[in-house]
Design an enzyme around this catalytic site. Structure first.
Site, PDB file in Angstrom:
ATOM      1  N   ASP A 100      57.367  65.055 -78.567  1.00  0.00           N
ATOM      2  CA  ASP A 100      56.285  64.485 -77.784  1.00  0.00           C
ATOM      3  C   ASP A 100      56.197  63.010 -78.167  1.00  0.00           C
ATOM      4  O   ASP A 100      56.145  62.684 -79.349  1.00  0.00           O
ATOM      5  CB  ASP A 100      54.979  65.209 -78.150  1.00  0.00           C
ATOM      6  CG  ASP A 100      54.034  65.305 -76.975  1.00  0.00           C
ATOM      7  OD1 ASP A 100      53.787  64.262 -76.352  1.00  0.00           O
ATOM      8  OD2 ASP A 100      53.529  66.407 -76.722  1.00  0.00           O
ATOM      9  N   ASP A 202      53.653  61.213 -73.377  1.00  0.00           N
ATOM     10  CA  ASP A 202      52.201  61.355 -73.262  1.00  0.00           C
ATOM     11  C   ASP A 202      51.542  60.165 -72.556  1.00  0.00           C
ATOM     12  O   ASP A 202      51.851  59.004 -72.871  1.00  0.00           O
ATOM     13  CB  ASP A 202      51.643  61.447 -74.696  1.00  0.00           C
ATOM     14  CG  ASP A 202      50.181  61.802 -74.734  1.00  0.00           C
ATOM     15  OD1 ASP A 202      49.860  62.950 -74.419  1.00  0.00           O
ATOM     16  OD2 ASP A 202      49.355  60.921 -75.080  1.00  0.00           O
ATOM     17  N   GLU A 259      54.211  62.542 -68.606  1.00  0.00           N
ATOM     18  CA  GLU A 259      52.862  62.967 -68.249  1.00  0.00           C
ATOM     19  C   GLU A 259      52.264  61.758 -67.533  1.00  0.00           C
ATOM     20  O   GLU A 259      51.746  60.843 -68.172  1.00  0.00           O
ATOM     21  CB  GLU A 259      52.025  63.322 -69.480  1.00  0.00           C
ATOM     22  CG  GLU A 259      50.706  63.961 -69.071  1.00  0.00           C
ATOM     23  CD  GLU A 259      49.584  63.791 -70.087  1.00  0.00           C
ATOM     24  OE1 GLU A 259      48.713  64.656 -70.137  1.00  0.00           O
ATOM     25  OE2 GLU A 259      49.558  62.783 -70.824  1.00  0.00           O
ATOM     26  N   HIS A 334      48.938  72.848 -73.126  1.00  0.00           N
ATOM     27  CA  HIS A 334      47.912  72.866 -74.175  1.00  0.00           C
ATOM     28  C   HIS A 334      46.616  72.156 -73.774  1.00  0.00           C
ATOM     29  O   HIS A 334      45.692  72.087 -74.569  1.00  0.00           O
ATOM     30  CB  HIS A 334      48.490  72.216 -75.433  1.00  0.00           C
ATOM     31  CG  HIS A 334      48.785  70.755 -75.194  1.00  0.00           C
ATOM     32  ND1 HIS A 334      49.782  70.335 -74.329  1.00  0.00           N
ATOM     33  CD2 HIS A 334      48.195  69.631 -75.653  1.00  0.00           C
ATOM     34  CE1 HIS A 334      49.792  69.023 -74.276  1.00  0.00           C
ATOM     35  NE2 HIS A 334      48.837  68.560 -75.073  1.00  0.00           N
ATOM     36  N   ASP A 335      46.588  71.598 -72.572  1.00  0.00           N
ATOM     37  CA  ASP A 335      45.377  70.899 -72.107  1.00  0.00           C
ATOM     38  C   ASP A 335      44.640  71.694 -71.039  1.00  0.00           C
ATOM     39  O   ASP A 335      43.676  71.197 -70.447  1.00  0.00           O
ATOM     40  CB  ASP A 335      45.755  69.544 -71.484  1.00  0.00           C
ATOM     41  CG  ASP A 335      46.279  68.567 -72.509  1.00  0.00           C
ATOM     42  OD1 ASP A 335      45.907  68.670 -73.690  1.00  0.00           O
ATOM     43  OD2 ASP A 335      47.082  67.688 -72.127  1.00  0.00           O
TER      44      ASP A 335
HETATM   45  C1  NOJ Z   1      47.616  64.143 -73.118  1.00  0.00           C
HETATM   46  C2  NOJ Z   1      47.829  65.216 -74.130  1.00  0.00           C
HETATM   47  O1  NOJ Z   1      48.492  66.293 -73.531  1.00  0.00           O
HETATM   48  C3  NOJ Z   1      46.471  65.567 -74.664  1.00  0.00           C
HETATM   49  O2  NOJ Z   1      46.492  66.733 -75.443  1.00  0.00           O
HETATM   50  C4  NOJ Z   1      45.954  64.382 -75.421  1.00  0.00           C
HETATM   51  O3  NOJ Z   1      44.639  64.636 -75.853  1.00  0.00           O
HETATM   52  C5  NOJ Z   1      45.944  63.115 -74.572  1.00  0.00           C
HETATM   53  N1  NOJ Z   1      47.120  62.970 -73.778  1.00  0.00           N
HETATM   54  C6  NOJ Z   1      45.817  61.891 -75.426  1.00  0.00           C
HETATM   55  O4  NOJ Z   1      46.987  61.698 -76.168  1.00  0.00           O
END
Ligand code: NOJ
Ligand code: CA
Length: 562
Positions: A100, A202, A259, A334-335
């Site tokens: 990541d 990210d 992302e 995971h979000d």
């Molecule tokens: C996206 C990540 O997937 C998330 O878990 C994180 O809190 C934010 N970006 C900030 O890095």
């Protein structure tokens, strides 16, 4: 098979949230040795590439998305030797490791930031974003993604603030500074040189902010306005991404998955088209169908229908096709809450059948499938009764914002229970013992009480299980003919279907795949008859040489080939 296609284009990806995957030393926290011990399990799922959520050194305010040393492994996960062993052991099984990459921000504990705040003349000052105001107030009214102002005061420097898009423990890096950029590229190349296959990247569309730093009209009771309007996918971000990609990823033929929130269809060709900055970006369009606002879920739930879901999926697919790019298809990460809890509204039907129908729905769409740990078991959300049961920083902030915006305690808890990131972060369920075989120690996060029947051990010996189906999907997706239909064929939505059925066909000149998914509990008649060889029937997990079908049972899904 066409050999000109990129090496990753037919791969199956699997996301590990290391903290919750497998604990090897019984401290209640998952670790690298735990992952190594489960590589054979991933091989049985036909996984090619493993994405690890961050395992770098971190104070863990945002569970590792706040990095304090990019080139060190956090001791809770193990050592660099453990990591090297993971690389070697994965390679032995023909699997790649993807890290990541979190370079929009660091942790406030990173030595660059520590030096920047303790010495205004340090060279690291310009690695971050500082502003001093004459009236002593925040430089503008932008709201951070995790709530509150994007500005926090610098200790001992009245009127001076630093900028953070996410939590205050995550100061943003200043990408305008070429020295910082160079340092980031060196770090990336160091990891690629070690033999990882690439990165999930990210929050990457946040690295460019509008340099006027102007306030915006408030969009909620707190008088603030979301940072995304001035700090996400803004003009100039493309120059940064172009340089990033040329200086690093392209040199190594790395796979990169952005992302990249905030893209429009017009941006896609530059991001993921031929020679785009990234190999792929995630298709989040349908993942967020359940909320009114992707960034700020305190604003409440969206009452979506399957008809709308269909529309979003095919619009999205059409856009990626036009761009010449390839999507990373996802149901969970995971979000996000668990897909079964999110997309199956009636709790009674949040079961293996529905989990299998959802799996088939996305697995064959053009793009690569990403599986998030536990999705292949049909894991569900775990409802928390009290605010104290939540760990995730953004759940707590969204709760507070919901309260501020007039929702009651009960409503606010319900909003975050539906959407909390903790839903996906509960420990992986390996068996039905007390801590599900994840650990012998109480896990770091309160875990689900629905373990019976939803765990690897039991599902391995149940031919109808969700796990058995995902194993089969992996096998089918790796068949040369099937994968070439997906990479070379054209996707067509099947239109003349009842509202609850999602149907598509992928066709080459000579072959085709038909996917039919009933996303309702009711049986339905189809207006056409479909026939061909059956690759999989979700109700039996079986294939057969021939099938003729003119109706589907509740939550039944089929893949037919011709
Ligand atoms: C996206 C990540 O997937 C998330 O878990 C994180 O809190 C934010 N970006 C900030 O890095
Ligand atoms: Ca451990």
């Amino acid at each position: 098979m066409n050999t000109n296609i990129p090496w990753w284009k037919n791969d199956t990806f699997y996301q590990i949230y290391p903290r919750s995957f497998q604990d090897s030393n019984n401290d209640g926290i998952g670790d690298i040795q735990g992952i190594i011990s489960r590589l054979d399990y991933l091989q049985d799922l036909h996984v090619d590439d493993i994405w690890l959520s961050p395992i770098y050194q971190s104070p863990m305010f945002d569970m590792g998305y706040d990095i304090s040393d990019y080139q060190a492994i956090d001791p809770i996960f193990g050592t660099m030797d453990d990591f090297d062993e993971l690389l070697t052991e994965s390679k032995k099984r023909n699997m790649n490791i993807i890290m990541d990459l979190v370079v929009n921000h660091t942790s406030d504990q990173h030595k660059w930031f520590q030096e920047a705040i303790s010495n205004p003349n340090s060279k690291y000052r310009d690695y971050y974003i500082f502003k001093t105001t004459s009236d002593g107030k925040e430089p503008n009214n932008w709201r951070a993604i995790f709530g509150g102002s994007t500005w926090d005061p610098v200790p001992n420097e009245p009127g001076t603030y630093y900028f953070h898009t996410f939590a205050k423990q995550q100061p943003d890096l200043n990408w305008e500074n070429p020295k910082l950029r160079k340092e980031i590229y060196q770090m990336i190349n160091w990891w690629l040189g070690k033999g990882i296959a690439g990165f999930r990247i990210d929050a990457i569309t946040h690295i460019k902010k509008d340099l006027d730093w102007k306030s915006l009209p408030p969009d909620a009771e707190d008088g603030l306005a979301s940072v995304v309007k001035k700090g996400r996918n803004r003009p100039g971000v493309q120059e940064f991404l172009n340089e990033l990609s040329n200086e690093t990823f392209k040199k190594y033929d790395a796979v990169t998955i952005g992302e990249a929130y905030g893209l429009t269809d017009r941006d896609l060709p530059k991001f993921v088209g031929k020679d785009g900055y990234f190999s792929m970006v995630f298709d989040f369009n349908y993942m967020n169908i359940d909320v009114l606002d992707v960034d700020e879920w305190f604003r409440g739930q969206n009452n979506w229908t399957v008809k709308e879901l269909k529309k979003v999926i095919f619009k999205s697919q059409n856009e990626i096709k036009q761009s010449g790019g390839w999507y990373a298809n996802v149901l969970e990460n995971h979000d996000q809450p668990r897909v079964l809890s999110k997309l199956i509204k009636n709790k009674e039907y949040q079961n293996a059948n529905a989990a299998k129908a959802l799996g088939i729905m996305y697995y064959f769409l053009p793009g690569v499938p990403f599986i998030y740990q536990g999705q292949e078991l049909g894991m569900k959300n775990f409802e928390r009764e009290f605010l104290e049961d939540f760990d995730d920083i953004s759940s707590i902030n969204n709760y507070n914002l919901a309260i501020e915006n007039g929702y009651s305690n009960e409503e606010s808890l319900s909003i975050i229970n539906n959407k909390s990131r903790d839903n996906a972060r509960t420990p992986m369920q390996w068996n039905n013992s007390i801590y599900a075989g994840f650990s012998e120690h109480k896990p770091w996060l309160k875990m689900s009480d629905e373990i019976d029947g939803i765990n690897v051990l039991e599902e391995s010996s149940d031919n109808l299980s969700v796990l058995k189906m995902y194993q089969k999907l992996g096998e089918i997706r790796h068949d040369e003919i099937i994968s070439s239909i997906i990479t070379e064929g054209d996707l067509h939505e099947i239109y003349n279907l009842p509202d609850s059925i999602i149907g598509y066909e992928i066709k080459t000149e000579t072959q085709s795949l038909i996917v039919l998914v009933n996303l309702s509990e009711n049986p339905v008649e189809l207006s056409n008859e479909y026939n061909g060889c059956l690759l999989i029937n979700s109700l039996t997990n079986k294939s057969s040489d021939h099938i003729t079908i003119s109706n589907l049972s509740g939550y039944q899904a089929l893949v037919i080939c011709k």
